[in-house]
Design a protein around this motif. Structure first.
Motif, PDB file in Angstrom:
ATOM      1  N   THR A 112       0.840  -1.193   0.000  1.00  0.00           N
ATOM      2  CA  THR A 112       0.000   0.000   0.000  1.00  0.00           C
ATOM      3  C   THR A 112       0.881   1.251   0.000  1.00  0.00           C
ATOM      4  OG1 THR A 112      -0.118   0.044   2.415  1.00  0.00           O
ATOM      5  CG2 THR A 112      -1.853  -1.190   1.254  1.00  0.00           C
ATOM      6  N   LEU A 113       0.279   2.395  -0.188  1.00  0.00           N
ATOM      7  CA  LEU A 113       1.044   3.640  -0.228  1.00  0.00           C
ATOM      8  C   LEU A 113       1.807   3.908   1.061  1.00  0.00           C
ATOM      9  CD1 LEU A 113      -1.447   6.008  -2.081  1.00  0.00           C
ATOM     10  CD2 LEU A 113       0.702   5.063  -2.960  1.00  0.00           C
ATOM     11  N   ASP A 114       1.300   3.410   2.185  1.00  0.00           N
ATOM     12  CA  ASP A 114       2.005   3.611   3.447  1.00  0.00           C
ATOM     13  C   ASP A 114       2.918   2.439   3.802  1.00  0.00           C
ATOM     14  OD1 ASP A 114      -0.250   2.023   3.938  1.00  0.00           O
ATOM     15  OD2 ASP A 114      -0.645   2.895   5.900  1.00  0.00           O
ATOM     16  N   GLY A 115       3.216   1.585   2.826  1.00  0.00           N
ATOM     17  CA  GLY A 115       4.204   0.532   3.025  1.00  0.00           C
ATOM     18  C   GLY A 115       3.700  -0.737   3.661  1.00  0.00           C
ATOM     19  N   CYS A 116       2.395  -0.881   3.807  1.00  0.00           N
ATOM     20  CA  CYS A 116       1.831  -2.080   4.423  1.00  0.00           C
ATOM     21  C   CYS A 116       1.838  -3.231   3.418  1.00  0.00           C
ATOM     22  CB  CYS A 116       0.413  -1.799   4.898  1.00  0.00           C
ATOM     23  SG  CYS A 116      -0.375  -3.208   5.685  1.00  0.00           S
ATOM     24  N   HIS A 175      -1.527  -9.244   3.621  1.00  0.00           N
ATOM     25  CA  HIS A 175      -2.185  -9.826   2.444  1.00  0.00           C
ATOM     26  C   HIS A 175      -3.615  -9.345   2.250  1.00  0.00           C
ATOM     27  CE1 HIS A 175      -3.710 -12.657   5.457  1.00  0.00           C
ATOM     28  NE2 HIS A 175      -4.646 -12.952   4.597  1.00  0.00           N
ATOM     29  N   GLU A 176      -4.247  -8.792   3.261  1.00  0.00           N
ATOM     30  CA  GLU A 176      -5.611  -8.296   3.104  1.00  0.00           C
ATOM     31  C   GLU A 176      -5.669  -6.796   2.836  1.00  0.00           C
ATOM     32  OE1 GLU A 176      -7.581  -9.653   6.635  1.00  0.00           O
ATOM     33  OE2 GLU A 176      -7.763 -11.694   5.871  1.00  0.00           O
ATOM     34  N   ALA A 177      -4.514  -6.137   2.837  1.00  0.00           N
ATOM     35  CA  ALA A 177      -4.492  -4.702   2.545  1.00  0.00           C
ATOM     36  C   ALA A 177      -4.415  -4.510   1.035  1.00  0.00           C
ATOM     37  CB  ALA A 177      -3.290  -4.048   3.222  1.00  0.00           C
ATOM     38  N   GLY A 178      -4.838  -3.364   0.577  1.00  0.00           N
ATOM     39  CA  GLY A 178      -4.786  -3.090  -0.853  1.00  0.00           C
ATOM     40  C   GLY A 178      -6.111  -3.375  -1.519  1.00  0.00           C
ATOM     41  N   ILE A 223      -4.212   3.570   1.723  1.00  0.00           N
ATOM     42  CA  ILE A 223      -3.437   3.741   2.954  1.00  0.00           C
ATOM     43  C   ILE A 223      -4.047   2.779   3.971  1.00  0.00           C
ATOM     44  CG2 ILE A 223      -2.816   5.324   4.818  1.00  0.00           C
ATOM     45  CD1 ILE A 223      -2.851   7.553   2.670  1.00  0.00           C
ATOM     46  N   ALA A 224      -3.278   1.776   4.339  1.00  0.00           N
ATOM     47  CA  ALA A 224      -3.786   0.727   5.227  1.00  0.00           C
ATOM     48  C   ALA A 224      -3.817   1.181   6.683  1.00  0.00           C
ATOM     49  CB  ALA A 224      -2.949  -0.530   5.090  1.00  0.00           C
ATOM     50  N   GLY A 225      -2.809   1.937   7.095  1.00  0.00           N
ATOM     51  CA  GLY A 225      -2.770   2.419   8.465  1.00  0.00           C
ATOM     52  C   GLY A 225      -2.281   1.422   9.491  1.00  0.00           C
ATOM     53  N   ARG A 226      -2.122   0.168   9.098  1.00  0.00           N
ATOM     54  CA  ARG A 226      -1.662  -0.848  10.041  1.00  0.00           C
ATOM     55  C   ARG A 226      -1.153  -2.058   9.272  1.00  0.00           C
ATOM     56  NH1 ARG A 226      -5.170  -4.903   9.846  1.00  0.00           N
ATOM     57  NH2 ARG A 226      -7.267  -4.466   9.110  1.00  0.00           N
ATOM     58  N   GLY A 227      -0.383  -2.870   9.967  1.00  0.00           N
ATOM     59  CA  GLY A 227       0.085  -4.115   9.384  1.00  0.00           C
ATOM     60  C   GLY A 227       1.584  -4.134   9.209  1.00  0.00           C
ATOM     61  N   PRO A 228       2.115  -5.291   8.810  1.00  0.00           N
ATOM     62  CA  PRO A 228       3.558  -5.392   8.592  1.00  0.00           C
ATOM     63  C   PRO A 228       4.001  -4.449   7.479  1.00  0.00           C
ATOM     64  CG  PRO A 228       2.423  -7.406   7.892  1.00  0.00           C
ATOM     65  CD  PRO A 228       1.398  -6.523   8.505  1.00  0.00           C
ATOM     66  N   ARG A 229       5.213  -3.962   7.590  1.00  0.00           N
ATOM     67  CA  ARG A 229       5.747  -2.987   6.635  1.00  0.00           C
ATOM     68  C   ARG A 229       6.772  -3.619   5.712  1.00  0.00           C
ATOM     69  NH1 ARG A 229       2.014   0.817   7.021  1.00  0.00           N
ATOM     70  NH2 ARG A 229       1.705   1.435   9.168  1.00  0.00           N
ATOM     71  N   LEU A 230       6.836  -3.105   4.521  1.00  0.00           N
ATOM     72  CA  LEU A 230       7.756  -3.568   3.498  1.00  0.00           C
ATOM     73  C   LEU A 230       9.198  -3.462   3.975  1.00  0.00           C
ATOM     74  CD1 LEU A 230       8.167  -4.445   0.503  1.00  0.00           C
ATOM     75  CD2 LEU A 230       8.283  -2.022  -0.043  1.00  0.00           C
ATOM     76  N   LEU A 231       9.911  -4.585   3.940  1.00  0.00           N
ATOM     77  CA  LEU A 231      11.337  -4.677   4.266  1.00  0.00           C
ATOM     78  C   LEU A 231      11.681  -4.031   5.612  1.00  0.00           C
ATOM     79  CD1 LEU A 231      12.668  -4.081   0.671  1.00  0.00           C
ATOM     80  CD2 LEU A 231      12.544  -6.254   1.888  1.00  0.00           C
ATOM     81  N   ASP A 232      10.754  -4.153   6.551  1.00  0.00           N
ATOM     82  CA  ASP A 232      10.976  -3.610   7.888  1.00  0.00           C
ATOM     83  C   ASP A 232      12.189  -4.275   8.523  1.00  0.00           C
ATOM     84  OD1 ASP A 232      10.384  -1.974  10.041  1.00  0.00           O
ATOM     85  OD2 ASP A 232       9.014  -3.416  10.952  1.00  0.00           O
ATOM     86  N   GLY A 233      13.059  -3.476   9.073  1.00  0.00           N
ATOM     87  CA  GLY A 233      14.254  -3.989   9.729  1.00  0.00           C
ATOM     88  C   GLY A 233      15.532  -3.771   8.937  1.00  0.00           C
ATOM     89  N   ILE A 234      15.408  -3.366   7.674  1.00  0.00           N
ATOM     90  CA  ILE A 234      16.614  -3.077   6.889  1.00  0.00           C
ATOM     91  C   ILE A 234      17.296  -1.867   7.518  1.00  0.00           C
ATOM     92  CG2 ILE A 234      17.483  -2.295   4.642  1.00  0.00           C
ATOM     93  CD1 ILE A 234      16.577  -5.135   4.508  1.00  0.00           C
ATOM     94  N   ARG A 235      18.564  -1.996   7.806  1.00  0.00           N
ATOM     95  CA  ARG A 235      19.280  -0.926   8.495  1.00  0.00           C
ATOM     96  C   ARG A 235      20.184  -0.123   7.556  1.00  0.00           C
ATOM     97  NH1 ARG A 235      16.829  -1.845  12.659  1.00  0.00           N
ATOM     98  NH2 ARG A 235      17.151  -3.288  14.336  1.00  0.00           N
TER      99      ARG A 235
END
Length: 187
Positions: free
Chosen positions: A12-16, A19-22, A149-161
Motif C-alpha cells: 500500500t502507499l504507506d508501506g503495508c 495480504h488483506e491490505a490493498g 493507505i492501510a494504516g496498520r500491518g507489517p511494513r515492506l522490508l521492515d528492519g533493513i538498516r
C-alpha cells in the motif's frame, strides 16, 4: 551463473504488506501475478507465507477448484500448485506440496539454492525477504503499489538498516489504479 532471486509483493502507499491490505484482486492483477510465477521455477517462502499460499492456492484433494475462484484465480493456481517450493522454517518439521524444508543458516541455504540451475527463484513474504535483502541476496524487486493507505500491518522490508539504492527497470499501470514498479539493486 547464479539464478536470480526475485522478490515480488503487493504494497500500500504507506508501506503495508499485509495480504488483506490493498485492492481486491481482479482479472488484470491475477494475470500479472500468474505471469510473474512463470518467470521462475522455484518459489521461496517462510513458514507463514507458505501456509497462507498453501491454504489458498493448493489444488484440493477432490481435484476441483473451489467455486469462489474465478478463471483468473484458477489460472494462477494451476501455475503455482505444481511448482517447486522451498520453505525456510525453524518451527516446521515437514512440508509437502512439492516443497523442501531448509533449516539452519537461511542465508547460506539461499546462496546454495541460487547456485542450482534454474530459471529463477520467486521470493514472497515479509520477514524472510527482509533478512535476505539485508545480505544483498535479492536480485530484483517488484512492487505492485495499491492506491490505499492501510494504516496498520507489517511494513515492506521492515528492519533493513543499511541504505539500498535501486534502479527502476520497468513500470506499468493497472486499470484499478495500482502500479507495478520493478527495480534492480545498484551494485
Amino acid at each position: 551463473m547464479t539464478q536470480p532471486l526475485r522478490y515480488a509483493i503487493n504494497v500500500t502507499l504507506d508501506g503495508c504488506v499485509h495480504h488483506e491490505a490493498g485492492l481486491p484482486p481482479d482479472a488484470e492483477s491475477m494475470a500479472f501475478w500468474t505471469d510473474e510465477l512463470r518467470r521462475s521455477g522455484t518459489l521461496l517462502y517462510g513458514r507463514v507465507t507458505y501456509e497462507l499460499m498453501q491454504g489458498a492456492w493448493r489444488r484440493p484433494e477432490s481435484g476441483e477448484w473451489p467455486e469462489w475462484m474465478d478463471a483468473s484465480e484458477v489460472a494462477f493456481s494451476e501455475v503455482m500448485d505444481p511448482m517447486r517450493k522451498v520453505v525456510a522454517s525453524r518451527s516446521l518439521d515437514v512440508v509437502d506440496w512439492n516443497a523442501e524444508l531448509i533449516r539452519g543458516d537461511v542465508v547460506e541455504a539461499v546462496r546454495a539454492l541460487k547456485e542450482r540451475s534454474g530459471r529463477g527463484i520467486a521470493l514472497g513474504g515479509v520477514q524472510l525477504p527482509a533478512a535476505l535483502a539485508a545480505h544483498g541476496l535479492i536480485d530484483e524487486y517488484t512492487f505492485v503499489v495499491h492506491p490505499v493507505i492501510a494504516g496498520r500491518g507489517p511494513r515492506l522490508l521492515d528492519g533493513i538498516r543499511d541504505q539500498m539504492t535501486l534502479e527502476l527497470v520497468e513500470q506499468r499501470s493497472f486499470g484499478s489504479g495500482a502500479s507495478m514498479r520493478r527495480y534492480r539493486p545498484v551494485r
